[in-house]
Enzyme design. Sequence first.
Site, PDB file in Angstrom:
ATOM      1  N   SER A   1      -4.773   1.679 -12.284  1.00  0.00           N
ATOM      2  CA  SER A   1      -5.711   2.800 -12.164  1.00  0.00           C
ATOM      3  C   SER A   1      -6.431   3.014 -13.486  1.00  0.00           C
ATOM      4  O   SER A   1      -5.879   2.708 -14.555  1.00  0.00           O
ATOM      5  CB  SER A   1      -4.967   4.087 -11.797  1.00  0.00           C
ATOM      6  OG  SER A   1      -5.804   5.217 -11.992  1.00  0.00           O
TER       7      SER A   1
ATOM      8  N   TYR B   1       1.566   9.618 -14.051  1.00  0.00           N
ATOM      9  CA  TYR B   1       0.682   8.596 -13.471  1.00  0.00           C
ATOM     10  C   TYR B   1       0.039   7.776 -14.592  1.00  0.00           C
ATOM     11  O   TYR B   1      -0.026   6.551 -14.528  1.00  0.00           O
ATOM     12  CB  TYR B   1      -0.388   9.280 -12.617  1.00  0.00           C
ATOM     13  CG  TYR B   1      -1.184   8.348 -11.728  1.00  0.00           C
ATOM     14  CD1 TYR B   1      -0.559   7.547 -10.774  1.00  0.00           C
ATOM     15  CD2 TYR B   1      -2.579   8.280 -11.819  1.00  0.00           C
ATOM     16  CE1 TYR B   1      -1.291   6.702  -9.952  1.00  0.00           C
ATOM     17  CE2 TYR B   1      -3.318   7.445 -10.996  1.00  0.00           C
ATOM     18  CZ  TYR B   1      -2.670   6.659 -10.062  1.00  0.00           C
ATOM     19  OH  TYR B   1      -3.403   5.829  -9.245  1.00  0.00           O
TER      20      TYR B   1
HETATM   21  N1  LIG Z   1      -6.403   6.449  -3.992  1.00  0.00           N
HETATM   22  C1  LIG Z   1      -6.947   6.441  -5.219  1.00  0.00           C
HETATM   23  O1  LIG Z   1      -7.818   7.251  -5.579  1.00  0.00           O
HETATM   24  C2  LIG Z   1      -6.485   5.406  -6.196  1.00  0.00           C
HETATM   25  C3  LIG Z   1      -7.226   5.209  -7.346  1.00  0.00           C
HETATM   26  C4  LIG Z   1      -6.804   4.282  -8.279  1.00  0.00           C
HETATM   27  C5  LIG Z   1      -5.661   3.562  -8.039  1.00  0.00           C
HETATM   28  N2  LIG Z   1      -4.946   3.766  -6.897  1.00  0.00           N
HETATM   29  C6  LIG Z   1      -3.730   2.991  -6.713  1.00  0.00           C
HETATM   30  O2  LIG Z   1      -3.831   2.218  -5.551  1.00  0.00           O
HETATM   31  C7  LIG Z   1      -2.533   1.992  -5.010  1.00  0.00           C
HETATM   32  C8  LIG Z   1      -2.536   2.336  -3.529  1.00  0.00           C
HETATM   33  O3  LIG Z   1      -2.967   3.667  -3.383  1.00  0.00           O
HETATM   34  P1  LIG Z   1      -3.493   4.242  -1.986  1.00  0.00           P
HETATM   35  O4  LIG Z   1      -4.527   5.245  -2.312  1.00  0.00           O
HETATM   36  O5  LIG Z   1      -3.826   3.118  -1.068  1.00  0.00           O
HETATM   37  O6  LIG Z   1      -2.189   4.999  -1.498  1.00  0.00           O
HETATM   38  P2  LIG Z   1      -1.674   5.229  -0.003  1.00  0.00           P
HETATM   39  O7  LIG Z   1      -0.666   6.328  -0.079  1.00  0.00           O
HETATM   40  O8  LIG Z   1      -2.817   5.372   0.931  1.00  0.00           O
HETATM   41  O9  LIG Z   1      -0.932   3.856   0.334  1.00  0.00           O
HETATM   42  C9  LIG Z   1       0.276   3.514  -0.254  1.00  0.00           C
HETATM   43  C10 LIG Z   1       1.131   2.796   0.771  1.00  0.00           C
HETATM   44  O10 LIG Z   1       2.409   2.539   0.163  1.00  0.00           O
HETATM   45  C11 LIG Z   1       3.397   2.723   1.148  1.00  0.00           C
HETATM   46  N3  LIG Z   1       4.670   2.973   0.470  1.00  0.00           N
HETATM   47  C12 LIG Z   1       5.059   4.072  -0.203  1.00  0.00           C
HETATM   48  N4  LIG Z   1       6.299   3.909  -0.682  1.00  0.00           N
HETATM   49  C13 LIG Z   1       6.703   2.667  -0.304  1.00  0.00           C
HETATM   50  C14 LIG Z   1       7.882   1.919  -0.519  1.00  0.00           C
HETATM   51  N5  LIG Z   1       8.912   2.403  -1.232  1.00  0.00           N
HETATM   52  N6  LIG Z   1       7.965   0.682   0.015  1.00  0.00           N
HETATM   53  C15 LIG Z   1       6.932   0.169   0.739  1.00  0.00           C
HETATM   54  N7  LIG Z   1       5.800   0.830   0.966  1.00  0.00           N
HETATM   55  C16 LIG Z   1       5.674   2.067   0.437  1.00  0.00           C
HETATM   56  C17 LIG Z   1       2.920   3.902   1.980  1.00  0.00           C
HETATM   57  O11 LIG Z   1       3.550   3.948   3.242  1.00  0.00           O
HETATM   58  C18 LIG Z   1       1.425   3.615   2.049  1.00  0.00           C
HETATM   59  O12 LIG Z   1       1.101   2.859   3.187  1.00  0.00           O
HETATM   60  C19 LIG Z   1      -1.578   2.836  -5.851  1.00  0.00           C
HETATM   61  O13 LIG Z   1      -0.987   2.024  -6.840  1.00  0.00           O
HETATM   62  C20 LIG Z   1      -2.493   3.839  -6.506  1.00  0.00           C
HETATM   63  O14 LIG Z   1      -1.988   4.317  -7.730  1.00  0.00           O
HETATM   64  C21 LIG Z   1      -5.342   4.657  -5.962  1.00  0.00           C
END
Ligand SMILES: NC(=O)c1ccc[n+]([C@@H]2O[C@H](COP(=O)([O-])OP(=O)(O)OC[C@H]3O[C@@H](n4cnc5c(N)ncnc54)[C@H](O)[C@@H]3O)[C@@H](O)[C@H]2O)c1
Length: 254
Positions: free
Chosen positions: A143, A166
């Site tokens: 991120s 984070y």
């Molecule tokens: N959404 C944003 O704005 C954003 C921005 C920058 C970076 N990110 C990063 O992107 C990545 C994904 O984020 P997202 O927005 O898609 O989140 P999200 O919550 O939509 O998806 C995360 C997925 O991980 C799964 N999960 C959670 N715990 C788990 C575990 N122990 N084992 C297996 N699966 C598990 C959840 O069921 C979910 O499907 C993260 O690393 C986040 O930090 C997100």
Amino acid sequence: MGLKNKTIIVSGGSGRLGSALAQELLNRGAYVSIADVKPPLFIDSLPSVIRHRLLFLEGDVTDIATADKMLIQTKETFGHLDGMVHSAYPRSPGWGTRFEELSPENLFFDLNTQLGGTILFAQRTIKLLREEKTGGAIVFISSIQGLSAPKFRHYEGTNMSSPIEYSAIKAGVNAVARYLAKYLAGENIRINTVSPGGIKANQPAIFLKRYRKDCINKGMLDPEDIVGTTCFLLSDDSKYINGQNIVVDDGWSL
Ligand SMILES: NC(=O)c1ccc[n+]([C@@H]2O[C@H](COP(=O)([O-])OP(=O)(O)OC[C@H]3O[C@@H](n4cnc5c(N)ncnc54)[C@H](O)[C@@H]3O)[C@@H](O)[C@H]2O)c1
């Protein structure tokens, strides 16, 4: 060279970023295994000609016995493994709490599962890739918060925040990628990170407006805006890109 016939395991592949990526990998002809605690919503809408290239494995990727089973099942189903994307995003019940109210229980859960989970899932994946002896590519979804301090003024008057842990976790993930890239010298297993900017998810209008002002063309992004860079890092087109972090944030961090 593209991703046709490559096998990629995507942790968190049912989430916002993970499911956009998994679908694009399928569109590009890859075999995809989703390792997640819940099934992907798009699974039922896939045409059968594509559906057979998708495997859903339900479980907690921070548990190494489960992770090993998922990796082995992926290899047994599709015959080999070429890459992994770590996009699982486990969060404690206190996720998003302000710094002053942060509890040790929630802090340690998030550090363990998000940063520790990244290290351990990489450890299990690398073990399998080494057995394959054909190399591979690993991408951690990091991120912009791992590179820059949050722009706290964006959150004023909303109930949103960017937790201190984070920033620590994502800076750690970037460091782990650099460490492993060098640690695996000579093994043809590459490790990189993608650092997305904020992704749209019904945030308050005032936040979106302020955020937009610090960007160049779009502001908050859609999950689909991240997939091209991730696919590039998985493919042989980035053969000599290793230990790097690619920022996809429409200029937020400039
Ligand atoms: N959404 C944003 O704005 C954003 C921005 C920058 C970076 N990110 C990063 O992107 C990545 C994904 O984020 P997202 O927005 O898609 O989140 P999200 O919550 O939509 O998806 C995360 C997925 O991980 C799964 N999960 C959670 N715990 C788990 C575990 N122990 N084992 C297996 N699966 C598990 C959840 O069921 C979910 O499907 C993260 O690393 C986040 O930090 C997100």
